[in-house]
Design an enzyme around this catalytic site. Structure first.
Site, PDB file in Angstrom:
ATOM      1  N   SER A 116     -12.707  -4.958  -0.083  1.00  0.00           N
ATOM      2  CA  SER A 116     -12.740  -3.880   0.722  1.00  0.00           C
ATOM      3  C   SER A 116     -14.882  -3.510   1.513  1.00  0.00           C
ATOM      4  O   SER A 116     -14.960  -3.127   0.371  1.00  0.00           O
ATOM      5  CB  SER A 116     -12.395  -2.258   1.465  1.00  0.00           C
ATOM      6  OG  SER A 116     -10.618  -2.704   1.353  1.00  0.00           O
ATOM      7  N   ARG A 161       1.336  -0.657   0.265  1.00  0.00           N
ATOM      8  CA  ARG A 161      -0.208   0.155   0.025  1.00  0.00           C
ATOM      9  C   ARG A 161       0.703   1.365  -0.149  1.00  0.00           C
ATOM     10  O   ARG A 161       1.255   1.984   0.509  1.00  0.00           O
ATOM     11  CB  ARG A 161      -0.999  -0.448   0.879  1.00  0.00           C
ATOM     12  CG  ARG A 161      -1.669   1.210   1.056  1.00  0.00           C
ATOM     13  CD  ARG A 161      -2.732   0.818   2.058  1.00  0.00           C
ATOM     14  NE  ARG A 161      -2.511   0.902   4.143  1.00  0.00           N
ATOM     15  CZ  ARG A 161      -3.481   1.109   4.803  1.00  0.00           C
ATOM     16  NH1 ARG A 161      -4.440   0.571   5.185  1.00  0.00           N
ATOM     17  NH2 ARG A 161      -2.562   1.083   6.079  1.00  0.00           N
ATOM     18  N   LYS A 176      -5.158   5.154   8.914  1.00  0.00           N
ATOM     19  CA  LYS A 176      -5.853   5.161   7.894  1.00  0.00           C
ATOM     20  C   LYS A 176      -6.883   6.151   8.335  1.00  0.00           C
ATOM     21  O   LYS A 176      -7.743   5.270   9.494  1.00  0.00           O
ATOM     22  CB  LYS A 176      -6.580   3.851   7.942  1.00  0.00           C
ATOM     23  CG  LYS A 176      -7.409   3.727   6.259  1.00  0.00           C
ATOM     24  CD  LYS A 176      -7.304   2.319   6.097  1.00  0.00           C
ATOM     25  CE  LYS A 176      -8.207   2.085   4.250  1.00  0.00           C
ATOM     26  NZ  LYS A 176      -9.694   3.025   3.572  1.00  0.00           N
TER      27      LYS A 176
END
Length: 217
Positions: free
Chosen positions: A113, A44, A142
């Site tokens: 997700s 990521r 996040k």
């Protein structure tokens, strides 16, 4: 037909939370995590430009290939295609999973997700291989992650027959409690995705080993 994957300990990278022992060396951190028991890696990179992300992905992929661990790319279909990664993980604002499937082909892994039954059912319909559900705890990695309750996870579990990976604030301290709640609610969970519980530790190898031991027992 793809072989069943071991999602039990799933690493999501974030080089901004690396401990001082691994500062600016995500490759070394990922390798130590794999040696400690990580079964699948998601790269990521939310802030890197495309060239930096591509170069990083090539280096991480080489490590994953060496240890026979799948590498997924977060969000970026172009990077996944360019380096020949094993698949992608997509959020609700990314390309739909059915479009990703057309581009990647049937042999690649696609994770999505999801926070609701509707999103989970759509992901299944579009050809996703697994669901990432969270955040199960508050997380600092996040900013927009909202905590999801176990009742919702149970509804998704009952509505959609896909492997479920829990993510969000999972660490060595709360994993046992989470597993107890999973058992109490009779949830079928395939794995646990972690970020700082591995990457922020001074000994990444041992941190990964400890988490896998708790997951496996």
């Amino acid at each position: 037909m793809k072989k069943p994957l071991d999602y039990s300990l799933y690493l999501v990278t974030d080089q901004h939370c690396l401990s001082k022992n691994f500062a600016n060396n995500l490759e070394k951190a990922v390798e130590q995590a794999i040696l400690g028991g990580v079964k699948i890696v998601q790269l990521r990179e939310k802030t890197a430009n495309s060239r930096t992300f591509f170069d990083q992905a090539e280096r991480i992929l080489a490590i994953c290939r060496q240890h026979n661990v799948p590498l997924l790319i977060n969000d970026r279909m172009d990077i996944a295609l360019a380096v020949g990664a094993d698949g992608v993980h997509l959020g609700q604002s990314d390309l739909p999973a059915d479009v990703a499937r057309q581009l990647l082909g049937d042999d690649k892994i696609i994770g999505v997700s999801a926070r609701t039954v509707t999103q989970a059912q759509k992901a299944k319909q579009d050809g996703a291989d697994y669901l990432g559900i969270g955040a199960v705890f508050g997380t600092t990695t996040k900013d927009d992650a909202k905590v999801i309750d176990l009742a919702t996870i149970k509804q998704i579990n009952q509505a959609v027959d896909l492997p479920i990976i829990l993510i969000g604030g999972i660490n060595n301290q709360n994993l046992s409690m989470l597993k107890e709640n999973i058992d109490k609610n009779q949830l079928k969970i395939s794995g646990f995705a972690v970020v700082s519980a591995i990457l922020q530790q001074d000994d990444i190898y041992q941190a990964s080993k400890n988490l896998l031991l708790k997951i496996s027992t």
